[in-house]
Scaffold this motif. Structure first.
Motif, PDB file in Angstrom:
ATOM      1  N   TYR A  10      63.240  12.431  -7.613  1.00 56.19           N
ATOM      2  CA  TYR A  10      62.274  11.624  -7.008  1.00 56.19           C
ATOM      3  C   TYR A  10      61.421  10.827  -8.034  1.00 56.19           C
ATOM      4  O   TYR A  10      60.880   9.990  -8.142  1.00 56.19           O
ATOM      5  N   ALA A  11      60.925  11.719  -9.117  1.00 59.91           N
ATOM      6  CA  ALA A  11      60.037  11.182 -10.233  1.00 59.91           C
ATOM      7  C   ALA A  11      60.881  10.035 -10.902  1.00 59.91           C
ATOM      8  O   ALA A  11      60.117   9.032 -11.399  1.00 59.91           O
ATOM      9  N   ILE A  12      62.019  10.445 -11.321  1.00 60.41           N
ATOM     10  CA  ILE A  12      62.957   9.363 -12.065  1.00 60.41           C
ATOM     11  C   ILE A  12      62.907   7.915 -11.205  1.00 60.41           C
ATOM     12  O   ILE A  12      62.682   7.070 -11.789  1.00 60.41           O
ATOM     13  N   MET A  13      63.248   8.025  -9.959  1.00 58.95           N
ATOM     14  CA  MET A  13      63.168   6.988  -8.997  1.00 58.95           C
ATOM     15  C   MET A  13      61.949   6.255  -8.974  1.00 58.95           C
ATOM     16  O   MET A  13      61.950   4.953  -9.009  1.00 58.95           O
ATOM     17  N   GLY A  14      60.888   6.819  -9.013  1.00 57.81           N
ATOM     18  CA  GLY A  14      59.555   6.362  -8.928  1.00 57.81           C
ATOM     19  C   GLY A  14      59.169   5.529 -10.116  1.00 57.81           C
ATOM     20  O   GLY A  14      58.939   4.419 -10.107  1.00 57.81           O
ATOM     21  N   MET A  15      59.563   6.187 -11.464  1.00 56.09           N
ATOM     22  CA  MET A  15      59.705   5.409 -12.657  1.00 56.09           C
ATOM     23  C   MET A  15      60.303   4.152 -12.660  1.00 56.09           C
ATOM     24  O   MET A  15      59.941   3.133 -13.307  1.00 56.09           O
ATOM     25  N   LEU A  16      61.537   4.260 -11.939  1.00 57.51           N
ATOM     26  CA  LEU A  16      62.595   3.089 -12.312  1.00 57.51           C
ATOM     27  C   LEU A  16      62.055   1.974 -11.302  1.00 57.51           C
ATOM     28  O   LEU A  16      61.907   0.810 -11.483  1.00 57.51           O
ATOM     29  N   VAL A  17      61.366   2.497 -10.067  1.00 63.96           N
ATOM     30  CA  VAL A  17      60.907   1.336  -9.300  1.00 63.96           C
ATOM     31  C   VAL A  17      59.448   0.600  -9.930  1.00 63.96           C
ATOM     32  O   VAL A  17      59.433  -0.694 -10.055  1.00 63.96           O
ATOM     33  N   VAL A  18      58.699   1.475 -10.628  1.00 65.17           N
ATOM     34  CA  VAL A  18      57.699   0.740 -11.625  1.00 65.17           C
ATOM     35  C   VAL A  18      58.058  -0.074 -12.479  1.00 65.17           C
ATOM     36  O   VAL A  18      57.677  -1.098 -12.824  1.00 65.17           O
ATOM     37  N   TYR A  19      59.276   0.388 -13.355  1.00 60.10           N
ATOM     38  CA  TYR A  19      59.810  -0.394 -14.529  1.00 60.10           C
ATOM     39  C   TYR A  19      60.370  -1.735 -14.213  1.00 60.10           C
ATOM     40  O   TYR A  19      60.113  -2.699 -14.542  1.00 60.10           O
ATOM     41  N   CYS A  20      60.962  -1.744 -12.703  1.00 57.74           N
ATOM     42  CA  CYS A  20      61.630  -2.739 -12.305  1.00 57.74           C
ATOM     43  C   CYS A  20      60.618  -3.810 -11.788  1.00 57.74           C
ATOM     44  O   CYS A  20      60.971  -5.215 -11.899  1.00 57.74           O
ATOM     45  N   LEU A  21      59.535  -3.486 -11.326  1.00 63.13           N
ATOM     46  CA  LEU A  21      58.512  -4.453 -10.681  1.00 63.13           C
ATOM     47  C   LEU A  21      57.467  -4.409 -11.724  1.00 63.13           C
ATOM     48  O   LEU A  21      56.561  -5.337 -11.547  1.00 63.13           O
ATOM     49  N   ARG A  22      57.414  -4.086 -12.979  1.00 63.30           N
ATOM     50  CA  ARG A  22      56.217  -4.238 -13.859  1.00 63.30           C
ATOM     51  C   ARG A  22      55.967  -5.562 -14.377  1.00 63.30           C
ATOM     52  O   ARG A  22      54.994  -6.017 -14.619  1.00 63.30           O
ATOM     53  N   GLU A  23      56.961  -6.465 -14.405  1.00 61.91           N
ATOM     54  CA  GLU A  23      56.694  -7.996 -14.902  1.00 61.91           C
ATOM     55  C   GLU A  23      56.847  -8.931 -13.469  1.00 61.91           C
ATOM     56  O   GLU A  23      56.775 -10.143 -13.716  1.00 61.91           O
ATOM     57  N   THR A  24      56.888  -8.219 -12.367  1.00 62.51           N
ATOM     58  CA  THR A  24      56.806  -9.167 -11.201  1.00 62.51           C
ATOM     59  C   THR A  24      55.250  -9.616 -11.095  1.00 62.51           C
ATOM     60  O   THR A  24      54.209  -9.205 -10.889  1.00 62.51           O
ATOM     61  N   ASP A  25      55.254 -11.237 -10.894  1.00 65.21           N
ATOM     62  CA  ASP A  25      53.994 -11.981 -10.651  1.00 65.21           C
ATOM     63  C   ASP A  25      53.639 -11.898  -9.185  1.00 65.21           C
ATOM     64  O   ASP A  25      54.372 -12.916  -8.620  1.00 65.21           O
ATOM     65  N   PHE A  26      52.849 -11.240  -8.582  1.00 63.69           N
ATOM     66  CA  PHE A  26      52.379 -11.363  -7.209  1.00 63.69           C
ATOM     67  C   PHE A  26      51.508 -12.336  -6.892  1.00 63.69           C
ATOM     68  O   PHE A  26      51.018 -12.492  -5.668  1.00 63.69           O
ATOM     69  N   THR A  27      51.093 -13.057  -7.988  1.00 65.56           N
ATOM     70  CA  THR A  27      49.917 -14.026  -7.705  1.00 65.56           C
ATOM     71  C   THR A  27      50.517 -15.738  -7.567  1.00 65.56           C
ATOM     72  O   THR A  27      49.997 -16.376  -7.406  1.00 65.56           O
ATOM     73  N   ALA A  28      51.877 -15.847  -8.197  1.00 62.65           N
ATOM     74  CA  ALA A  28      52.482 -16.958  -7.889  1.00 62.65           C
ATOM     75  C   ALA A  28      53.666 -16.907  -7.333  1.00 62.65           C
ATOM     76  O   ALA A  28      54.260 -15.927  -6.943  1.00 62.65           O
TER      77      ALA A  28
END
Length: 73
Positions: A10-28
């Motif tokens: 579960y910890a690894i899956m959580g880290m992968l989600v954060v890693y995948c969404l780290r460069e997502t721009d939610f303001t544009a």
């Protein structure tokens, strides 16, 4: 070891989600819609089918489709 075996996936899956969404721009535009929608589809498919391959392929296909549609706008 048993504790790590229960908690670590579960910890690894959580880290992968954060890693995948780290460069997502939610303001544009498109405000992270392809990433969030694909992630939701992965979760829903996995809960429904309990098949990792189907979940990953379904989420990837939706993500690629939404990227193309958003780029066309």
């Amino acid at each position: 070891m048993l504790y790590l075996g229960r908690v670590l996936p579960y910890a690894i899956m959580g880290m992968l989600v954060v890693y995948c969404l780290r460069e997502t721009d939610f303001t544009a535009s498109p405000f992270g819609l392809p990433e969030l929608a694909a992630g939701a589809v992965v979760v829903l498919l996995h809960v429904w089918k309990r098949n990792t391959l189907v979940s990953i392929l379904g989420g990837t296909a939706l993500y690629m489709l939404l990227l193309r549609l958003c780029a066309a706008l």
